[in-house]
Design an enzyme around this catalytic site. Structure first.
Site, PDB file in Angstrom:
ATOM      1  N   HIS B  80     -38.577 -36.300  27.418  1.00 41.51           N
ATOM      2  CA  HIS B  80     -38.273 -35.596  26.160  1.00 41.51           C
ATOM      3  C   HIS B  80     -37.056 -36.246  25.481  1.00 41.51           C
ATOM      4  O   HIS B  80     -37.079 -36.543  24.287  1.00 41.51           O
ATOM      5  CB  HIS B  80     -38.017 -34.113  26.442  1.00 41.51           C
ATOM      6  CG  HIS B  80     -37.331 -33.385  25.325  1.00 41.51           C
ATOM      7  ND1 HIS B  80     -37.961 -33.086  24.129  1.00 41.51           N
ATOM      8  CD2 HIS B  80     -36.064 -32.910  25.200  1.00 41.51           C
ATOM      9  CE1 HIS B  80     -37.108 -32.453  23.333  1.00 41.51           C
ATOM     10  NE2 HIS B  80     -35.941 -32.336  23.959  1.00 41.51           N
ATOM     11  N   ASP B 109     -35.314 -56.280  -1.733  1.00 44.06           N
ATOM     12  CA  ASP B 109     -35.897 -55.935  -0.428  1.00 44.06           C
ATOM     13  C   ASP B 109     -34.781 -56.022   0.595  1.00 44.06           C
ATOM     14  O   ASP B 109     -33.629 -56.312   0.244  1.00 44.06           O
ATOM     15  CB  ASP B 109     -37.036 -56.919  -0.068  1.00 44.06           C
ATOM     16  CG  ASP B 109     -38.026 -56.318   0.924  1.00 44.06           C
ATOM     17  OD1 ASP B 109     -37.569 -55.799   1.955  1.00 44.06           O
ATOM     18  OD2 ASP B 109     -39.244 -56.366   0.660  1.00 44.06           O
ATOM     19  N   TRP B 151     -32.384 -38.957  31.311  1.00 40.75           N
ATOM     20  CA  TRP B 151     -32.403 -40.076  30.347  1.00 40.75           C
ATOM     21  C   TRP B 151     -31.240 -41.027  30.571  1.00 40.75           C
ATOM     22  O   TRP B 151     -31.273 -42.176  30.155  1.00 40.75           O
ATOM     23  CB  TRP B 151     -32.416 -39.562  28.906  1.00 40.75           C
ATOM     24  CG  TRP B 151     -31.069 -39.214  28.331  1.00 40.75           C
ATOM     25  CD1 TRP B 151     -30.385 -38.055  28.528  1.00 40.75           C
ATOM     26  CD2 TRP B 151     -30.255 -40.027  27.483  1.00 40.75           C
ATOM     27  NE1 TRP B 151     -29.197 -38.108  27.854  1.00 40.75           N
ATOM     28  CE2 TRP B 151     -29.080 -39.308  27.196  1.00 40.75           C
ATOM     29  CE3 TRP B 151     -30.404 -41.301  26.921  1.00 40.75           C
ATOM     30  CZ2 TRP B 151     -28.060 -39.801  26.397  1.00 40.75           C
ATOM     31  CZ3 TRP B 151     -29.374 -41.796  26.122  1.00 40.75           C
ATOM     32  CH2 TRP B 151     -28.225 -41.054  25.870  1.00 40.75           C
ATOM     33  N   SER B 178     -35.293 -54.036  19.018  1.00 41.14           N
ATOM     34  CA  SER B 178     -35.719 -53.508  17.713  1.00 41.14           C
ATOM     35  C   SER B 178     -34.514 -52.950  16.948  1.00 41.14           C
ATOM     36  O   SER B 178     -34.330 -53.244  15.753  1.00 41.14           O
ATOM     37  CB  SER B 178     -36.775 -52.424  17.929  1.00 41.14           C
ATOM     38  OG  SER B 178     -36.946 -51.673  16.771  1.00 41.14           O
ATOM     39  N   SER B 179     -33.696 -52.169  17.645  1.00 39.44           N
ATOM     40  CA  SER B 179     -32.540 -51.554  16.967  1.00 39.44           C
ATOM     41  C   SER B 179     -31.550 -52.609  16.495  1.00 39.44           C
ATOM     42  O   SER B 179     -30.997 -52.502  15.393  1.00 39.44           O
ATOM     43  CB  SER B 179     -31.800 -50.602  17.918  1.00 39.44           C
ATOM     44  OG  SER B 179     -32.591 -49.509  18.211  1.00 39.44           O
ATOM     45  N   HIS B 262     -21.739 -42.763  24.175  1.00 37.64           N
ATOM     46  CA  HIS B 262     -21.030 -41.955  23.193  1.00 37.64           C
ATOM     47  C   HIS B 262     -21.159 -42.497  21.769  1.00 37.64           C
ATOM     48  O   HIS B 262     -21.495 -41.741  20.863  1.00 37.64           O
ATOM     49  CB  HIS B 262     -19.584 -41.650  23.557  1.00 37.64           C
ATOM     50  CG  HIS B 262     -19.134 -40.478  22.755  1.00 37.64           C
ATOM     51  ND1 HIS B 262     -19.477 -39.192  23.078  1.00 37.64           N
ATOM     52  CD2 HIS B 262     -18.522 -40.408  21.561  1.00 37.64           C
ATOM     53  CE1 HIS B 262     -19.053 -38.385  22.137  1.00 37.64           C
ATOM     54  NE2 HIS B 262     -18.471 -39.091  21.194  1.00 37.64           N
ATOM     55  N   GLU B 264     -23.594 -43.980  20.740  1.00 39.76           N
ATOM     56  CA  GLU B 264     -24.993 -43.653  20.419  1.00 39.76           C
ATOM     57  C   GLU B 264     -25.096 -42.280  19.747  1.00 39.76           C
ATOM     58  O   GLU B 264     -25.878 -42.077  18.824  1.00 39.76           O
ATOM     59  CB  GLU B 264     -25.836 -43.699  21.700  1.00 39.76           C
ATOM     60  CG  GLU B 264     -27.257 -43.154  21.580  1.00 39.76           C
ATOM     61  CD  GLU B 264     -28.170 -44.002  20.716  1.00 39.76           C
ATOM     62  OE1 GLU B 264     -27.808 -45.169  20.447  1.00 39.76           O
ATOM     63  OE2 GLU B 264     -29.231 -43.504  20.319  1.00 39.76           O
ATOM     64  N   TYR B 266     -22.962 -41.040  17.808  1.00 39.17           N
ATOM     65  CA  TYR B 266     -22.560 -41.209  16.403  1.00 39.17           C
ATOM     66  C   TYR B 266     -23.569 -42.042  15.623  1.00 39.17           C
ATOM     67  O   TYR B 266     -23.696 -41.871  14.407  1.00 39.17           O
ATOM     68  CB  TYR B 266     -21.136 -41.769  16.332  1.00 39.17           C
ATOM     69  CG  TYR B 266     -20.182 -40.716  16.828  1.00 39.17           C
ATOM     70  CD1 TYR B 266     -19.813 -39.663  15.999  1.00 39.17           C
ATOM     71  CD2 TYR B 266     -19.766 -40.693  18.143  1.00 39.17           C
ATOM     72  CE1 TYR B 266     -19.025 -38.643  16.460  1.00 39.17           C
ATOM     73  CE2 TYR B 266     -18.969 -39.669  18.621  1.00 39.17           C
ATOM     74  CZ  TYR B 266     -18.606 -38.645  17.775  1.00 39.17           C
ATOM     75  OH  TYR B 266     -17.844 -37.614  18.245  1.00 39.17           O
ATOM     76  N   SER B 277     -24.131 -36.090   2.365  1.00 32.67           N
ATOM     77  CA  SER B 277     -23.187 -36.442   1.292  1.00 32.67           C
ATOM     78  C   SER B 277     -23.907 -36.883   0.022  1.00 32.67           C
ATOM     79  O   SER B 277     -23.302 -36.938  -1.046  1.00 32.67           O
ATOM     80  CB  SER B 277     -22.246 -37.560   1.757  1.00 32.67           C
ATOM     81  OG  SER B 277     -21.559 -37.164   2.907  1.00 32.67           O
ATOM     82  N   HIS B 311     -15.333 -38.675  28.636  1.00 33.33           N
ATOM     83  CA  HIS B 311     -15.398 -37.205  28.600  1.00 33.33           C
ATOM     84  C   HIS B 311     -16.759 -36.697  29.077  1.00 33.33           C
ATOM     85  O   HIS B 311     -16.919 -35.523  29.338  1.00 33.33           O
ATOM     86  CB  HIS B 311     -15.031 -36.644  27.211  1.00 33.33           C
ATOM     87  CG  HIS B 311     -16.007 -36.949  26.121  1.00 33.33           C
ATOM     88  ND1 HIS B 311     -15.615 -37.181  24.829  1.00 33.33           N
ATOM     89  CD2 HIS B 311     -17.353 -37.058  26.102  1.00 33.33           C
ATOM     90  CE1 HIS B 311     -16.669 -37.405  24.079  1.00 33.33           C
ATOM     91  NE2 HIS B 311     -17.737 -37.342  24.832  1.00 33.33           N
ATOM     92  N   HIS B 312     -17.732 -37.608  29.188  1.00 35.26           N
ATOM     93  CA  HIS B 312     -19.039 -37.221  29.739  1.00 35.26           C
ATOM     94  C   HIS B 312     -18.998 -37.137  31.263  1.00 35.26           C
ATOM     95  O   HIS B 312     -19.978 -36.729  31.874  1.00 35.26           O
ATOM     96  CB  HIS B 312     -20.105 -38.228  29.331  1.00 35.26           C
ATOM     97  CG  HIS B 312     -20.374 -38.231  27.861  1.00 35.26           C
ATOM     98  ND1 HIS B 312     -21.303 -37.400  27.266  1.00 35.26           N
ATOM     99  CD2 HIS B 312     -19.822 -38.956  26.856  1.00 35.26           C
ATOM    100  CE1 HIS B 312     -21.318 -37.622  25.963  1.00 35.26           C
ATOM    101  NE2 HIS B 312     -20.425 -38.551  25.684  1.00 35.26           N
ATOM    102  N   THR B 337     -13.881 -35.554  11.379  1.00 30.20           N
ATOM    103  CA  THR B 337     -15.082 -34.721  11.195  1.00 30.20           C
ATOM    104  C   THR B 337     -14.738 -33.519  10.328  1.00 30.20           C
ATOM    105  O   THR B 337     -15.514 -33.125   9.445  1.00 30.20           O
ATOM    106  CB  THR B 337     -15.648 -34.273  12.558  1.00 30.20           C
ATOM    107  OG1 THR B 337     -15.746 -35.420  13.413  1.00 30.20           O
ATOM    108  CG2 THR B 337     -17.026 -33.657  12.407  1.00 30.20           C
ATOM    109  N   LYS B 340     -14.672 -34.358   6.736  1.00 31.98           N
ATOM    110  CA  LYS B 340     -16.005 -34.373   6.136  1.00 31.98           C
ATOM    111  C   LYS B 340     -16.484 -32.963   5.804  1.00 31.98           C
ATOM    112  O   LYS B 340     -16.978 -32.699   4.702  1.00 31.98           O
ATOM    113  CB  LYS B 340     -17.000 -35.047   7.094  1.00 31.98           C
ATOM    114  CG  LYS B 340     -16.849 -36.547   7.119  1.00 31.98           C
ATOM    115  CD  LYS B 340     -17.889 -37.188   7.995  1.00 31.98           C
ATOM    116  CE  LYS B 340     -17.917 -38.670   7.760  1.00 31.98           C
ATOM    117  NZ  LYS B 340     -18.455 -39.061   6.444  1.00 31.98           N
ATOM    118  N   ARG B 459     -28.303 -27.216  34.134  1.00 31.86           N
ATOM    119  CA  ARG B 459     -29.373 -27.850  33.358  1.00 31.86           C
ATOM    120  C   ARG B 459     -30.312 -28.589  34.319  1.00 31.86           C
ATOM    121  O   ARG B 459     -30.008 -28.766  35.497  1.00 31.86           O
ATOM    122  CB  ARG B 459     -28.787 -28.819  32.328  1.00 31.86           C
ATOM    123  CG  ARG B 459     -27.960 -29.910  32.933  1.00 31.86           C
ATOM    124  CD  ARG B 459     -27.156 -30.673  31.901  1.00 31.86           C
ATOM    125  NE  ARG B 459     -27.982 -31.525  31.071  1.00 31.86           N
ATOM    126  CZ  ARG B 459     -27.534 -32.635  30.444  1.00 31.86           C
ATOM    127  NH1 ARG B 459     -26.261 -33.005  30.574  1.00 31.86           N
ATOM    128  NH2 ARG B 459     -28.321 -33.360  29.698  1.00 31.86           N
TER     129      ARG B 459
END
Lengths: 44, 547
Positions: B80, B109, B151, B178-179, B262, B264, B266, B277, B311-312, B337, B340, B459
């Site tokens: 998932h 283009d 994951w 690809s990315s 991390h 990722e 963002y 925005s 922090h993870h 943040t 924003k 979890r």
């Protein structure tokens, strides 16, 4: 060759600079990946 | 400047518009077609990943083991996440970038159209490879199924799988390539292909957020590739990078993974900030408050994202100085943040707002993403994190960020730009139904998970203590409600994109739109801005950068 294919072709003047940017950025990405293996080999 | 400029010789053949289906969709070098492919692929993956989520929530509807056995449950949680992150959210943003960036900056283009085609067409093969072990198991009873170690693929657990480890790692490599190619294209396009007069600080904020996101991608996708390559060699080539018995360090994997992981997060939220925005000023009929502050805040968030990774993993045991550094650095992200969020609120302050579906999703984003941000601030506090770590509180936190954050922004963007892409207006009543059902059910789904986590429910478990039964049942009801609500979205997209059903959209579509993309017809011609447009600052959304 079809008439469409024989049209004069104009290259965007900005394209060479864009290709240079792309190559540079691609090399940075590849360098980061390669750094892991350089370190692994040096440590082996 | 007046010189005629086409993007290259390669796609002159588009001009006659007599391409076969294969040529148009498989060999396309057109940014609009490739954007459409990305978005449709993302929608498909959204439903595949969503179905897996419903399997999880169906199993958790009541305590005990009902529908699937624990190993398969673990495969569902793992797949998932992988499908939603790499298959739904990231391709959706790349699709939006493909469609909108060239039109927003007045380019004909993307800078490298052939590579653009390649970037997309790697993805279906990558996901076939990722899903193959699971599909073999589900449909033919062959093999042991997909990866089940989460994951994050932490060793040694992730290496205990069978050959699906190799499938997963190769799929991740392909997604990474690809990315990276997509990011290279965005950077080259924005830095080199802007129309004359489109200075960097006059660009639409969506382009800014994507430029910064592209640099994040370039910096961290190779790190993920390095980490999973080492996993691969540990599994199949007898290396000991992460094998403690051989002198390796499994915690090192966690550090490397989260150095990718991390930023990722963002990567999946900065383009969403850009979308919101764009939308709020249109429906507030005011220029974005603090344009430059928004750009600098985005860059600050990107920088900080590189120095908060641990922090993870506060609970793995690290020096107190390390814990303090990562705690304070994480808290610091709340500052840009907050800039924003307050700028969006200030844009809406004393404005003439209307509440069409894109605006509803954008406002929903601001409120609900902020809830996810605040629970993130709670998680950043080291002693508190020791209690919350690996509980449903974390699940609630990142789903508020990614579902009511990223996915709500993608929905908002779709409603905002769909009339421009297809030339027809979507059904506004259905759109509002979609918004309200999604918003109610997504909160029914995820808000109780905060309470479950605070009460101690871990979890990634298929069974739980009966003490958690009520909130789990409520959460599962929310999940099915939210899942079914998305069928409305699919129907709206089908109506506009495939059936052409709806009122004809004008060029500007909305009353107060500004920017180059709205000067084009709806739908825009196959090739736009083959001659660079003449830019008048008054026509730009952010022409007045003194705001």
């Amino acid at each position: 060759m079809s008439p469409t294919k024989s049209k004069p072709k104009v290259t965007d003047p900005r394209r060479p600079a864009a290709v240079r940017t792309a190559i540079l950025v691609g090399l940075v990405a590849f360098g980061i990946y390669a750094a892991f293996f350089v370190r692994a080999i040096l440590n082996s | 400047m007046a010189e005629h400029a086409t993007h290259d010789t390669h796609d002159d053949h588009h001009d006659d518009h007599q391409q076969s289906f294969f040529q148009r969709w498989f060999c396309s070098t057109n940014h609009k077609d490739i954007g459409t492919l990305y978005l449709l692929f993302s929608l498909l993956m959204f439903f595949v990943g969503g179905f897996m989520a419903l399997v999880i929530r169906a199993e958790l509807f009541v305590p005990g083991l009902q529908l699937v056995h624990p190993e398969f449950f673990n495969q569902m949680t793992t797949m998932h996440a992988l499908v939603m992150i790499f298959g739904a959210v990231m391709p959706a943003f790349v699709g939006l970038a493909n469609w909108m960036i060239p039109m927003m900056i007045g380019a004909p283009d993307m800078a490298l159209p052939r590579m653009n085609n390649w970037s997309f067409w790697i993805l279906p093969f990558a996901f076939t490879m990722l899903l193959l072990p699971l599909a073999q198991y589900v449909f033919f009873g062959v093999g042991a199924g997909g990866p089940a170690g989460g994951w994050t693929l932490y060793p040694p657990l992730s290496l205990q799988g069978g050959n699906n480890v190799a499938f997963t790692i190769f799929a991740i490599h392909m997604m990474g390539i690809s990315s990276i190619m997509g990011a290279i294209n965005v950077i080259a396009t924005i830095l080199n292909m802007r129309a004359p007069g489109m200075d960097l600080l006059k660009m639409p904020i969506f382009c800014w957020t994507w430029l910064i996101t592209a640099f994040l991608l370039i910096a961290v996708m190779p790190v993920l590739a390095g980490a999973v390559t080492m996993l691969l060699t540990d599994k199949f080539f007898l290396t000991n990078f992460f094998n403690a018995a051989g002198g390796g360090d499994p915690v090192m994997y966690q550090h490397i993974f989260w150095f990718f992981g991390h930023p990722e997060v963002y990567i999946m939220i900065l383009p969403a900030f850009g979308i919101v925005s764009e939308i709020i000023p249109t429906f507030a009929r005011k220029p974005l408050f603090g344009y430059k502050a928004m750009v600098y805040a985005t860059a600050s968030i990107a920088f900080l994202s590189f120095i908060v990774w641990a922090h993870h993993m506060f609970t793995v045991g690290m020096p107190l100085g390390g814990e303090l550094f990562f705690m304070y650095a994480t808290m610091l992200i709340a500052v840009p943040t907050g800039v924003k969020v307050f700028n969006w609120a200030s844009t809406m302050w004393k404005s003439s707002m209307t509440f069409e579906t894109p605006m509803l999703f954008a406002i929903g984003f601001v409120i609900l993403f902020t809830i996810g941000g605040l629970s993130g601030l709670m998680l950043s506090i080291v002693p508190a994190d020791f209690q919350y770590h690996d509980t449903y509180f974390v699940v609630a936190h990142f789903h508020y960020v990614l579902v009511t954050g990223s996915i709500f922004a993608i929905m908002a963007a779709t409603y905002y730009w769909l009339p421009k892409w297809t030339g027809v207006m979507y059904n506004e009543a259905l759109g509002k139904w979609h918004f309200w059902l999604s918003t109610v059910f997504v909160n029914v789904l995820f808000f109780p998970q905060h309470f479950l986590g605070l009460a101690g429910m871990p979890r990634r478990i298929p069974d739980y203590n009966v003490a958690f039964a009520d909130f789990n049942m409520i959460s599962s009801i929310g999940a099915f409600g939210f899942g079914l609500s998305q069928l409305i979205f699919a129907w709206i997209v089908i109506q506009c994109a495939f059936m052409g059903k709806g009122a004809k959209a004008s060029n500007h579509v909305w009353e107060a739109t500004k920017g180059l993309e709205w000067t084009l017809a709806s739908p825009p011609p196959h090739h736009s801005f083959t001659t660079p447009p003449v830019i008048d600052d008054k026509d730009l959304a952010h022409g007045d950068v003194t705001h």
